[in-house]
Write a protein that holds these residues in place. Structure first.
Motif, PDB file in Angstrom:
ATOM      1  N   CYS A  99      59.773  28.364  11.919  1.00  0.00           N
ATOM      2  CA  CYS A  99      61.232  28.218  11.921  1.00  0.00           C
ATOM      3  C   CYS A  99      61.643  27.623  10.586  1.00  0.00           C
ATOM      4  O   CYS A  99      61.133  26.575  10.191  1.00  0.00           O
ATOM      5  CB  CYS A  99      61.663  27.326  13.070  1.00  0.00           C
ATOM      6  SG  CYS A  99      63.425  26.929  13.102  1.00  0.00           S
ATOM      7  N   VAL A 100      62.556  28.310   9.922  1.00  0.00           N
ATOM      8  CA  VAL A 100      63.071  27.833   8.637  1.00  0.00           C
ATOM      9  C   VAL A 100      64.503  27.376   8.826  1.00  0.00           C
ATOM     10  O   VAL A 100      65.325  28.098   9.406  1.00  0.00           O
ATOM     11  CB  VAL A 100      63.009  28.940   7.580  1.00  0.00           C
ATOM     12  CG1 VAL A 100      63.569  28.433   6.258  1.00  0.00           C
ATOM     13  CG2 VAL A 100      61.576  29.414   7.388  1.00  0.00           C
ATOM     14  N   ALA A 154      71.554  19.338   2.579  1.00  0.00           N
ATOM     15  CA  ALA A 154      71.127  18.011   3.015  1.00  0.00           C
ATOM     16  C   ALA A 154      70.587  18.035   4.440  1.00  0.00           C
ATOM     17  O   ALA A 154      70.957  17.214   5.269  1.00  0.00           O
ATOM     18  CB  ALA A 154      72.291  17.030   2.919  1.00  0.00           C
ATOM     19  N   PHE A 155      69.711  18.993   4.691  1.00  0.00           N
ATOM     20  CA  PHE A 155      69.144  19.108   6.028  1.00  0.00           C
ATOM     21  C   PHE A 155      68.231  17.930   6.289  1.00  0.00           C
ATOM     22  O   PHE A 155      67.220  17.750   5.617  1.00  0.00           O
ATOM     23  CB  PHE A 155      68.372  20.419   6.154  1.00  0.00           C
ATOM     24  CG  PHE A 155      67.796  20.645   7.519  1.00  0.00           C
ATOM     25  CD1 PHE A 155      66.442  20.525   7.745  1.00  0.00           C
ATOM     26  CD2 PHE A 155      68.612  20.961   8.572  1.00  0.00           C
ATOM     27  CE1 PHE A 155      65.906  20.729   9.001  1.00  0.00           C
ATOM     28  CE2 PHE A 155      68.095  21.176   9.845  1.00  0.00           C
ATOM     29  CZ  PHE A 155      66.735  21.056  10.048  1.00  0.00           C
ATOM     30  N   SER A 156      68.557  17.119   7.285  1.00  0.00           N
ATOM     31  CA  SER A 156      67.761  15.935   7.607  1.00  0.00           C
ATOM     32  C   SER A 156      67.853  15.665   9.100  1.00  0.00           C
ATOM     33  O   SER A 156      68.593  14.775   9.530  1.00  0.00           O
ATOM     34  CB  SER A 156      68.252  14.722   6.816  1.00  0.00           C
ATOM     35  OG  SER A 156      67.432  13.595   7.086  1.00  0.00           O
ATOM     36  N   PRO A 157      67.124  16.427   9.896  1.00  0.00           N
ATOM     37  CA  PRO A 157      67.203  16.224  11.336  1.00  0.00           C
ATOM     38  C   PRO A 157      66.456  14.979  11.772  1.00  0.00           C
ATOM     39  O   PRO A 157      65.647  14.426  11.012  1.00  0.00           O
ATOM     40  CB  PRO A 157      66.526  17.481  11.885  1.00  0.00           C
ATOM     41  CG  PRO A 157      65.510  17.799  10.846  1.00  0.00           C
ATOM     42  CD  PRO A 157      66.157  17.447   9.525  1.00  0.00           C
ATOM     43  N   ALA A 191      59.278  19.605   2.784  1.00  0.00           N
ATOM     44  CA  ALA A 191      59.705  20.159   1.496  1.00  0.00           C
ATOM     45  C   ALA A 191      60.280  21.558   1.645  1.00  0.00           C
ATOM     46  O   ALA A 191      61.171  21.957   0.892  1.00  0.00           O
ATOM     47  CB  ALA A 191      58.528  20.174   0.529  1.00  0.00           C
ATOM     48  N   LEU A 192      59.765  22.304   2.622  1.00  0.00           N
ATOM     49  CA  LEU A 192      60.229  23.671   2.840  1.00  0.00           C
ATOM     50  C   LEU A 192      61.182  23.786   4.019  1.00  0.00           C
ATOM     51  O   LEU A 192      61.630  24.891   4.333  1.00  0.00           O
ATOM     52  CB  LEU A 192      59.026  24.591   3.072  1.00  0.00           C
ATOM     53  CG  LEU A 192      58.020  24.695   1.922  1.00  0.00           C
ATOM     54  CD1 LEU A 192      56.858  25.598   2.305  1.00  0.00           C
ATOM     55  CD2 LEU A 192      58.702  25.219   0.656  1.00  0.00           C
ATOM     56  N   ASN A 193      61.486  22.665   4.669  1.00  0.00           N
ATOM     57  CA  ASN A 193      62.382  22.675   5.840  1.00  0.00           C
ATOM     58  C   ASN A 193      61.883  23.636   6.917  1.00  0.00           C
ATOM     59  O   ASN A 193      62.661  24.423   7.474  1.00  0.00           O
ATOM     60  CB  ASN A 193      63.812  23.041   5.443  1.00  0.00           C
ATOM     61  CG  ASN A 193      64.536  21.898   4.768  1.00  0.00           C
ATOM     62  OD1 ASN A 193      64.063  20.766   4.764  1.00  0.00           O
ATOM     63  ND2 ASN A 193      65.677  22.189   4.184  1.00  0.00           N
ATOM     64  N   THR A 194      60.609  23.585   7.177  1.00  0.00           N
ATOM     65  CA  THR A 194      60.048  24.466   8.194  1.00  0.00           C
ATOM     66  C   THR A 194      59.325  23.654   9.273  1.00  0.00           C
ATOM     67  O   THR A 194      58.773  22.579   9.010  1.00  0.00           O
ATOM     68  CB  THR A 194      59.050  25.469   7.602  1.00  0.00           C
ATOM     69  OG1 THR A 194      57.962  24.746   7.002  1.00  0.00           O
ATOM     70  CG2 THR A 194      59.710  26.348   6.553  1.00  0.00           C
TER      71      THR A 194
END
Length: 119
Positions: free
Chosen positions: A22-23, A28-31, A75-78
């Protein structure tokens, strides 16, 4: 606003393996956590696994613990889900989700990817 896109579903024989990915995209993606739910035909959507974004702490449903492994690449938001020793009971649409709070309540969903395990 964030978007989640899953990949990696498919058809596999019982005992086989699949890897879902899942990408996440968005500024500013920071879940707080990211994870996976699944929904089989005629059943409610259920929790599968989650991982805390900052610490990497992992959580699993009892039904998949020991067979599935969740991982993340900040780093890859995956986020990925390695599924081993699959059984027909694992057949479902798998959804990626992201939560923004410690409650873990999903705030964003992917479109889902079908996993079918044949006996």
């Amino acid at each position: 606003q964030f978007q989640l896109a899953e990949s990696g579903g498919g058809l596999v024989q019982a005992g086989g393996s699949l890897r879902l990915s899942c990408v996440a995209s968005g500024r500013a993606f920071s879940p707080y956590t990211m994870g996976w739910f699944r929904q089989a035909p005629g059943k409610e959507r259920e929790f599968v696994a989650a991982i805390t974004w900052s610490t990497g702490t992992m959580y699993y449903a009892d039904s998949v613990r020991g067979r599935f492994t969740i991982s993340r690449n900040s780093a890859l938001n995956t986020v990925s889900l390695q599924m081993n020793r699959l059984s027909p009971e694992d057949t479902a649409v798998y959804y990626c989700e992201a939560s923004l709070s410690p409650t873990g309540a999903p705030a964003y969903w992917g479109q889902g990817t079908q996993v079918t395990v044949s006996s």
